[in-house]
Write a protein that holds these residues in place. Structure first.
Motif, PDB file in Angstrom:
ATOM      1  N   SER B  41       0.831  -1.210   0.000  1.00  0.00           N
ATOM      2  CA  SER B  41       0.000   0.000   0.000  1.00  0.00           C
ATOM      3  C   SER B  41       0.861   1.253   0.000  1.00  0.00           C
ATOM      4  CB  SER B  41      -0.901   0.042   1.235  1.00  0.00           C
ATOM      5  OG  SER B  41      -1.761  -1.043   1.237  1.00  0.00           O
ATOM      6  N   ILE B  42       1.921   1.233   0.799  1.00  0.00           N
ATOM      7  CA  ILE B  42       2.800   2.408   0.878  1.00  0.00           C
ATOM      8  C   ILE B  42       3.440   2.685  -0.475  1.00  0.00           C
ATOM      9  CG2 ILE B  42       5.030   3.194   1.829  1.00  0.00           C
ATOM     10  CD1 ILE B  42       4.118   2.057   4.534  1.00  0.00           C
ATOM     11  N   LEU B  43       3.891   1.616  -1.142  1.00  0.00           N
ATOM     12  CA  LEU B  43       4.523   1.810  -2.447  1.00  0.00           C
ATOM     13  C   LEU B  43       3.513   2.276  -3.497  1.00  0.00           C
ATOM     14  CD1 LEU B  43       6.855  -1.267  -2.259  1.00  0.00           C
ATOM     15  CD2 LEU B  43       7.542   1.117  -2.216  1.00  0.00           C
ATOM     16  N   THR B  44       2.285   1.770  -3.380  1.00  0.00           N
ATOM     17  CA  THR B  44       1.237   2.212  -4.303  1.00  0.00           C
ATOM     18  C   THR B  44       0.941   3.692  -4.095  1.00  0.00           C
ATOM     19  OG1 THR B  44       0.290   0.006  -4.114  1.00  0.00           O
ATOM     20  CG2 THR B  44      -1.102   1.675  -5.123  1.00  0.00           C
ATOM     21  N   GLU B  45       0.835   4.071  -2.818  1.00  0.00           N
ATOM     22  CA  GLU B  45       0.578   5.478  -2.500  1.00  0.00           C
ATOM     23  C   GLU B  45       1.739   6.358  -2.966  1.00  0.00           C
ATOM     24  OE1 GLU B  45      -2.118   6.965  -1.264  1.00  0.00           O
ATOM     25  OE2 GLU B  45      -3.167   5.052  -1.267  1.00  0.00           O
ATOM     26  N   ALA B  46       2.949   5.827  -2.828  1.00  0.00           N
ATOM     27  CA  ALA B  46       4.130   6.591  -3.255  1.00  0.00           C
ATOM     28  C   ALA B  46       4.074   6.838  -4.753  1.00  0.00           C
ATOM     29  CB  ALA B  46       5.397   5.824  -2.896  1.00  0.00           C
TER      30      ALA B  46
END
Lengths: 309, 176
Positions: B41-46
Motif C-alpha cells: 500500500s505504501i509503495l502504491t501510494e508513493a
C-alpha cells in the motif's frame, strides 16, 4: 491497577488467554494509565524484536552455548567401578558415533523430488550447501529445499544452493534458466542472486518466475518480493511483475530452445512415420512429427511431460 | 517527498510498524502478512504521489486499517474483542507517546541482544526454541522435559526481565 497485575494481564494478552472481564480491564488500563501504556509498548516491542532476532538466526549461537556442561571425576572409585564407567562410556561413545553416522547430514539443503537433475555434475537427489544443480531433462524438476520452500525449475536451469548468509536463511545463485519458487512461511529472508540482480522475499510467501542470464524477469503471484540490481530497487506485490537487465521479450540465450506447447486430443496416429494429428481446443487440427527438423532445431514430442517414442 | 523516500522510510521503520501491528494482533504470522500488505500500500501510494507530513503516523493509520479489515473479515474473532477501534485508539496513543524511543530501532535491538546474552543458558535455549524454531509451549515443554505451565511462567518471566533490561539500558542512554 498495580504494575504486577497489569503485567499478568499483559502476559495473558500475548498468549491470547484473556477472558471478557480481563480484556475489558486490560483495555481500560492501556487507555487510561500512562505507565501501563509504557509497559505495553516495551513488552510488545521486545516480543517483536525477539521474533525478528529469532527469524534471523541470532539465537543459534545461544542454543549452541546452552549445551549442558558437566565434569566426570573418577576419584574415589574402586578399580571395578572405574572399569564399569569406562565400559559405559565406550558403549555411549560407540552409540553416538553410529547415531551421527546414520543421522541426516546437517549440510543437506534440499532434495530432488522429481525430474532429471545433475548435482555437482553427477546424477543424484541430495543437494548440499554449495552444491551446483543443473536440470538436464526436458521437463521441469521439482526440488524441495530444507527450509520448506519448493523450486520448480525449467529444463536447462543452472544454480548453486548457497545456504544461509547472515540474516538470509537461503541464498540461491541462479546462473541460467529459471523457474517458480514457492517460499515457505517465516524463518527469515530468502534471496535469489543472478548476474542481472537479486530477488529478496520481504514477506511470507511468494511465487516468482525468473529468466536469466541477460535479464531477470520476476512475476509475483502471492506475497511481496524486492528486486535489486543495476542501481535499481523495486518492490513487487501480488499480480505485479518487473524486469532488470533486458526486456521481457528479449531472445532466449543461444542454445536454449523455446519449447512449443500445444494441447488437445490426439486423433490419427501414423506409427510408421511417427506422426499424429492433434485436435486443439480452438477446433483446429495440426500434424506433429517426432524427430523432424524445424530450422536447425530437432523437434521432439512430449506427451504429459514425457518424451514420446 | 520522492516515492523512493517513502520506500526507504518504510524499510527504516519496518520493525516499529511490525511492533505496532503485532500489538494489535498479537499474532506473528498475521502481523507479517498484514505488514506485507502495508508495504505494498505504501509503495502504491508513493507511486500516486502521496506525500504524508508525518510518515509514521500515516503508515500506522494504513496498518490499522489493514488490521481492521482483517478483523471485519474474520468471523472467528471473539465477541469481546470486537471493540477494535477503542483498543486501537489506546495502542495508537501508546505508540505516539513512545515514538521517540521506538524510532531508535537499531539501539533497541543491540540492547536486546546484550540482555539475551545475560540470561541463563536454559532460558536462552527456551528463547531459541520459541523464537527461532517457533515451537508452541507444549512442544518446548516436551523438548526440554518441563511442564507446559513451567514453560509459560518461565517465558513470561524472561520477557519481563528482557523488557526491564532493555528499558534500563534505554533510560541510561537517554541520561548520558
Amino acid at each position: 491497577m498495580s504494575a504486577d497485575s497489569f503485567d499478568e494481564l499483559l502476559d495473558m494478552y500475548l498468549l491470547g488467554e484473556l477472558n471478557e472481564q480481563q480484556w475489558a480491564e486490560f483495555q481500560a488500563a492501556i487507555a487510561t494509565d500512562s505507565a501501563a501504556r509504557a509497559r505495553f509498548v516495551q513488552s510488545v516491542s521486545v516480543e517483536a524484536h525477539l521474533h525478528r532476532l529469532g527469524a534471523s538466526g541470532e539465537f543459534a549461537a545461544a542454543r549452541a552455548s546452552a549445551a549442558p556442561r558437566w565434569k566426570l571425576s573418577l576419584r574415589g572409585l574402586s578399580r571395578w567401578q572405574r572399569g564399569a564407567v569406562a565400559a559405559i562410556l565406550l558403549i555411549a561413545v560407540t552409540g553416538m558415533i553410529v547415531f551421527y553416522a546414520l543421522r541426516e547430514d546437517s549440510s543437506l539443503m534440499g532434495r530432488v523430488e522429481s525430474g532429471s537433475v545433475l548435482v555437482d555434475g553427477k546424477s543424484g537427489d541430495r543437494i548440499r550447501e554449495g552444491s551446483s544443480v543443473r536440470i538436464t531433462g526436458m521437463s521441469p524438476a521439482v526440488i524441495h529445499l530444507a527450509d520448506g520452500s519448493i523450486a520448480t525449475l525449467d529444463p536447462g536451469t543452472q544454480l548453486v544452493v548457497k545456504g544461509r548468509e547472515k540474516d538470509v536463511r537461503q541464498v540461491i545463485q541462479l546462473a541460467g534458466g529459471g523457474g517458480q519458487f514457492q517460499v515457505s512461511h517465516g524463518g527469515g529472508q530468502f534471496r535469489i542472486d543472478t548476474a542481472a540482480g537479486s530477488v529478496t522475499v520481504l514477506g511470507t510467501q511468494f511465487t516468482a518466475v525468473l529468466r536469466a542470464p541477460g535479464g531477470l524477469y520476476v512475476s509475483v503471484t502471492a506475497g511481496t518480493v524486492r528486486l535489486d540490481g543495476q542501481g535499481k530497487s523495486m518492490t513487487l506485490g501480488a499480480g505485479q511483475s518487473g524486469t532488470l537487465g533486458v526486456a521481457v521479450n528479449s531472445p532466449l540465450p543461444s542454445g536454449v530452445a523455446e519449447p512449443l506447447v500445444a494441447s488437445g486430443t490426439i486423433g490419427l496416429v501414423d506409427s510408421k512415420n511417427l506422426s499424429f494429428v492433434l485436435a486443439e481446443s480452438d477446433g483446429s487440427e495440426s500434424r506433429y512429427k517426432a524427430g523432424s527438423k524445424t530450422g536447425d532445431r530437432e523437434t521432439d514430442v512430449f506427451l504429459d511431460g514425457r518424451k514420446s517414442t | 517527498m520522492e516515492p523512493s523516500t517513502l520506500a526507504r522510510q518504510f524499510v527504516q521503520h519496518r520493525d516499529l510498524l511490525y511492533g505496532y501491528v503485532f500489538a494489535l494482533t498479537r499474532d506473528h504470522n498475521l502481523a507479517e502478512d498484514i505488514l506485507q500488505d502495508v508495504g505494498v500500500s505504501i509503495l502504491t501510494e508513493a507511486a500516486r504521489g502521496t506525500m504524508p507530513e508525518h510518515f509514521l503516523a500515516w503508515a500506522r493509520g494504513l496498518a490499522r486499517n489493514r488490521v481492521a479489515d482483517h478483523y471485519r473479515r474474520a468471523a472467528s474473532r471473539r465477541q469481546h474483542e470486537m471493540s477494535f477501534e477503542q483498543f486501537a485508539d489506546a495502542v495508537d496513543l501508546a505508540f505516539t507517546e513512545h515514538s521517540r524511543t521506538l524510532e531508535d530501532n537499531h539501539q533497541q535491538l543491540q540492547f536486546l541482544r546484550e540482555c539475551v546474552g545475560g540470561l541463563t543458558a536454559r532460558v536462552r535455549r527456551m528463547i531459541h526454541l520459541r523464537y527461532h524454531d517457533r515451537l508452541s509451549l507444549d512442544e518446548i515443554a516436551s523438548s526440554l522435559a518441563w511442564t507446559s505451565g513451567a514453560i509459560k511462567v518461565a517465558l513470561s518471566r524472561a520477557r519481563r526481565v528482557l523488557a526491564d533490561c532493555v528499558g534500563r539500558k534505554l533510560r541510561r542512554e537517554e541520561a548520558t
